[in-house]
Design an enzyme around this catalytic site. Structure first.
Site, mmCIF file in Angstrom:
data_model
loop_
_atom_site.group_PDB
_atom_site.id
_atom_site.type_symbol
_atom_site.label_atom_id
_atom_site.label_comp_id
_atom_site.label_asym_id
_atom_site.label_seq_id
_atom_site.Cartn_x
_atom_site.Cartn_y
_atom_site.Cartn_z
ATOM 1 C CG ASN A 1 -1.840 1.115 1.335
ATOM 2 O OD1 ASN A 1 -1.448 2.254 1.120
ATOM 3 N ND2 ASN A 1 -3.091 0.844 1.671
ATOM 4 C CG ASP B 1 -3.149 4.599 0.792
ATOM 5 O OD1 ASP B 1 -3.177 4.458 -0.446
ATOM 6 O OD2 ASP B 1 -3.998 4.118 1.567
ATOM 7 C CG HIS B 2 0.591 6.285 4.857
ATOM 8 N ND1 HIS B 2 -0.253 7.315 5.202
ATOM 9 C CD2 HIS B 2 -0.056 5.139 5.174
ATOM 10 C CE1 HIS B 2 -1.362 6.814 5.724
ATOM 11 N NE2 HIS B 2 -1.266 5.500 5.725
ATOM 12 N NE ARG C 1 7.687 21.148 3.689
ATOM 13 C CZ ARG C 1 9.000 21.334 3.699
ATOM 14 N NH1 ARG C 1 9.644 21.509 2.561
ATOM 15 N NH2 ARG C 1 9.651 21.331 4.823
ATOM 16 C CG HIS D 1 -8.244 4.254 1.062
ATOM 17 N ND1 HIS D 1 -8.415 4.145 2.426
ATOM 18 C CD2 HIS D 1 -9.438 4.636 0.560
ATOM 19 C CE1 HIS D 1 -9.670 4.451 2.720
ATOM 20 N NE2 HIS D 1 -10.306 4.768 1.600
ATOM 21 N NE ARG E 1 -8.393 7.527 4.438
ATOM 22 C CZ ARG E 1 -9.284 7.204 5.387
ATOM 23 N NH1 ARG E 1 -10.406 7.893 5.511
ATOM 24 N NH2 ARG E 1 -9.037 6.219 6.215
ATOM 25 N NE ARG F 1 -7.738 11.434 5.498
ATOM 26 C CZ ARG F 1 -8.270 10.904 6.605
ATOM 27 N NH1 ARG F 1 -7.548 10.105 7.373
ATOM 28 N NH2 ARG F 1 -9.505 11.164 6.933
ATOM 29 C CG HIS F 2 -3.641 8.897 1.627
ATOM 30 N ND1 HIS F 2 -4.494 8.230 0.811
ATOM 31 C CD2 HIS F 2 -3.884 8.449 2.893
ATOM 32 C CE1 HIS F 2 -5.222 7.400 1.533
ATOM 33 N NE2 HIS F 2 -4.900 7.514 2.810
ATOM 34 C CD GLU G 1 -7.212 -0.138 0.915
ATOM 35 O OE1 GLU G 1 -7.324 0.902 1.577
ATOM 36 O OE2 GLU G 1 -6.452 -1.054 1.216
ATOM 37 C CB THR H 1 -5.812 4.776 9.613
ATOM 38 O OG1 THR H 1 -5.688 3.719 8.657
ATOM 39 C CG2 THR H 1 -5.903 4.171 11.002
ATOM 40 C CB THR H 2 -9.600 2.033 7.213
ATOM 41 O OG1 THR H 2 -9.193 2.821 6.096
ATOM 42 C CG2 THR H 2 -10.966 1.453 6.948
ATOM 43 C CD GLU I 1 -7.259 -6.054 3.016
ATOM 44 O OE1 GLU I 1 -7.413 -5.982 1.780
ATOM 45 O OE2 GLU I 1 -6.461 -5.344 3.651
ATOM 46 C CG HIS J 1 -5.534 -1.291 9.307
ATOM 47 N ND1 HIS J 1 -5.122 -0.694 10.455
ATOM 48 C CD2 HIS J 1 -5.992 -0.293 8.508
ATOM 49 C CE1 HIS J 1 -5.330 0.606 10.366
ATOM 50 N NE2 HIS J 1 -5.859 0.878 9.186
ATOM 51 N N GLY J 2 -2.077 -2.308 9.834
ATOM 52 C CA GLY J 2 -1.189 -2.207 10.993
ATOM 53 C C GLY J 2 -0.112 -3.271 11.056
ATOM 54 N N GLY K 1 1.142 -1.314 4.314
ATOM 55 C CA GLY K 1 1.602 -0.035 3.807
ATOM 56 C C GLY K 1 2.365 0.818 4.797
ATOM 57 C CG HIS K 2 1.674 3.755 8.698
ATOM 58 N ND1 HIS K 2 2.266 3.547 9.918
ATOM 59 C CD2 HIS K 2 1.631 5.097 8.524
ATOM 60 C CE1 HIS K 2 2.556 4.715 10.464
ATOM 61 N NE2 HIS K 2 2.184 5.666 9.645
HETATM 62 N N1 PXP Z 1 -5.995 -2.966 4.014
HETATM 63 C C1 PXP Z 1 -6.944 -2.016 4.035
HETATM 64 C C2 PXP Z 1 -8.323 -2.386 3.578
HETATM 65 C C3 PXP Z 1 -6.648 -0.707 4.445
HETATM 66 O O1 PXP Z 1 -7.611 0.217 4.458
HETATM 67 C C4 PXP Z 1 -5.326 -0.413 4.817
HETATM 68 C C5 PXP Z 1 -4.968 0.973 5.228
HETATM 69 O O2 PXP Z 1 -5.264 1.879 4.228
HETATM 70 C C6 PXP Z 1 -4.374 -1.423 4.746
HETATM 71 C C7 PXP Z 1 -4.736 -2.706 4.368
HETATM 72 C C8 PXP Z 1 -2.930 -1.177 5.066
HETATM 73 O O3 PXP Z 1 -2.793 -0.817 6.396
HETATM 74 P P1 PXP Z 1 -1.383 -0.286 6.876
HETATM 75 O O4 PXP Z 1 -1.090 0.962 6.095
HETATM 76 O O5 PXP Z 1 -1.601 -0.021 8.325
HETATM 77 O O6 PXP Z 1 -0.372 -1.352 6.615
#
Ligand code: PXP
Length: 313
Positions: A71, A73-74, A82, A107, A109, A113-114, A134, A164-165, A215, A258-259, A280-281
């Site tokens: 992922n 996104d970040h 910036r 994702h 959104r 935001r990202h 997403e 976050t979600t 998921e 997630h996480g 991702g994060h």
């Molecule tokens: N899966 C889904 C459905 C998510 O919404 C996210 C966060 O956007 C992730 C996975 C990835 O989570 P993380 O960035 O915490 O790894």
């Protein structure tokens, strides 16, 4: 009991030392005790030559046991801090492909935001691995997803004020809306996934609305792990274990995310039903220290090395 058929077991020497260190921590958290509780928490099925994970006919399937969706996104979060043009999410995605990502997740959104609309176009035009987009369940997002027709669309809940979600989609309470929302995505050729909590009722509802994939939200498990709340962590793993088995039993492909971090990924990767992890994060954060490619490669080593942890248990 954990079961292994040594003739079919794959071992991955490269990540073994990391896995052994982690195994000590898993024991502290009592994670290996899942088997003693009679909960199916084995990995031999995943490694079986008959490969039950490969029965879903997903075009994204490779010879990999578990696919890693990275992922990005970040990367966009840092860029947007910036308001400029770098770092480029597309560049990160292409680097992730080279480093072993099986797919890219982004994702879009509602508040942008990202990831931006032009990021989605760029990813669609230039990626060689599948894009998992997403989106929230809104008419605008449905239009965008149908227009781009990415490989997969994961429907997630969205609240503007959340960081976050934070939770899974309430499929049960949005059944009627999802029955209308999903068909155009399927007609566009997207594989539809629902991001849900580890709740069998939500999973059953996912089947009823026509999703092919769920998921599982691993956020509570990861939070409990990193906070050192051992009983909560075990309880969350038990819920995820049961949910993954249930989802597969009702015919869904099972993803999770997630996480997830180096420390938390292996107990999830051990679940025999998991076909894909989306992360991702942590990878973007870790890339500050070791680089994005190295972080992805190490995550893949840990995912592939899951067998060693179970074997040592
Ligand atoms: N899966 C889904 C459905 C998510 O919404 C996210 C966060 O956007 C992730 C996975 C990835 O989570 P993380 O960035 O915490 O790894």
């Amino acid at each position: 009991m954990l079961q292994h058929d040594s003739s079919q077991r794959r071992t991955f020497a490269v990540g073994a030392p990391i896995a052994r260190v982690l195994d000590v921590r898993y024991r502290q958290f009592g994670i290996t005790q899942l088997a003693a509780q009679g909960i199916e928490h084995r990995c031999s099925g995943a490694l079986n030559a008959t490969g039950h994970r490969f029965q879903h006919g997903d075009p994204m399937m490779s010879s990999r046991v578990i696919r890693l969706g990275v992922n990005i996104d970040h990367v966009a979060t840092v860029r947007n801090a910036r308001g400029g043009r770098y770092p480029s999410p597309l560049r990160a995605a292409r680097l992730a492909e080279k480093a072993g990502a099986d797919g890219i997740t982004a994702h879009l959104r509602e508040d942008r935001r990202h990831i931006s609309d032009s990021d989605v176009s760029a990813l669609m035009n230039h990626l060689s691995v599948p894009l998992n987009l997403e989106i929230a369940m809104t008419p605008e997002m449905q239009r965008i997803a149908v227009h781009h027709a990415p490989h997969a669309v994961c429907i997630v809940p969205e609240r503007r004020e959340e960081r976050t979600t934070e939770a899974g989609l309430d499929v049960l309470n949005h059944e009627a809306a999802l029955r209308v929302f999903i068909p155009p995505l399927l007609e566009a050729g997207c594989r539809v996934s629902l991001f849900v909590g580890a709740d069998p009722e939500q999973i059953d509802a996912a089947v009823r609305v026509g999703a092919a994939v769920v998921e599982l939200h691993t956020g509570s498990y990861c939070d409990a792990w990193h906070d050192g709340r051992q009983a909560d962590c075990r309880a969350e793993l038990v819920r995820l274990t049961r949910a993954a088995a249930h989802a597969e039993a009702v015919g869904l492909e099972v993803h999770a995310g997630h996480g997830l971090t180096y420390e938390t990924v292996q107990p999830i990767a051990q679940l025999p039903q998991i076909a894909e992890l989306n992360i991702g994060h942590f990878l973007v954060g870790e890339s500050i220290f070791v680089g994005f490619a190295a972080a992805i490669r190490r995550m893949n080593e840990l995912i592939e090395d899951t067998t060693t942890v179970v074997e040592d248990a």
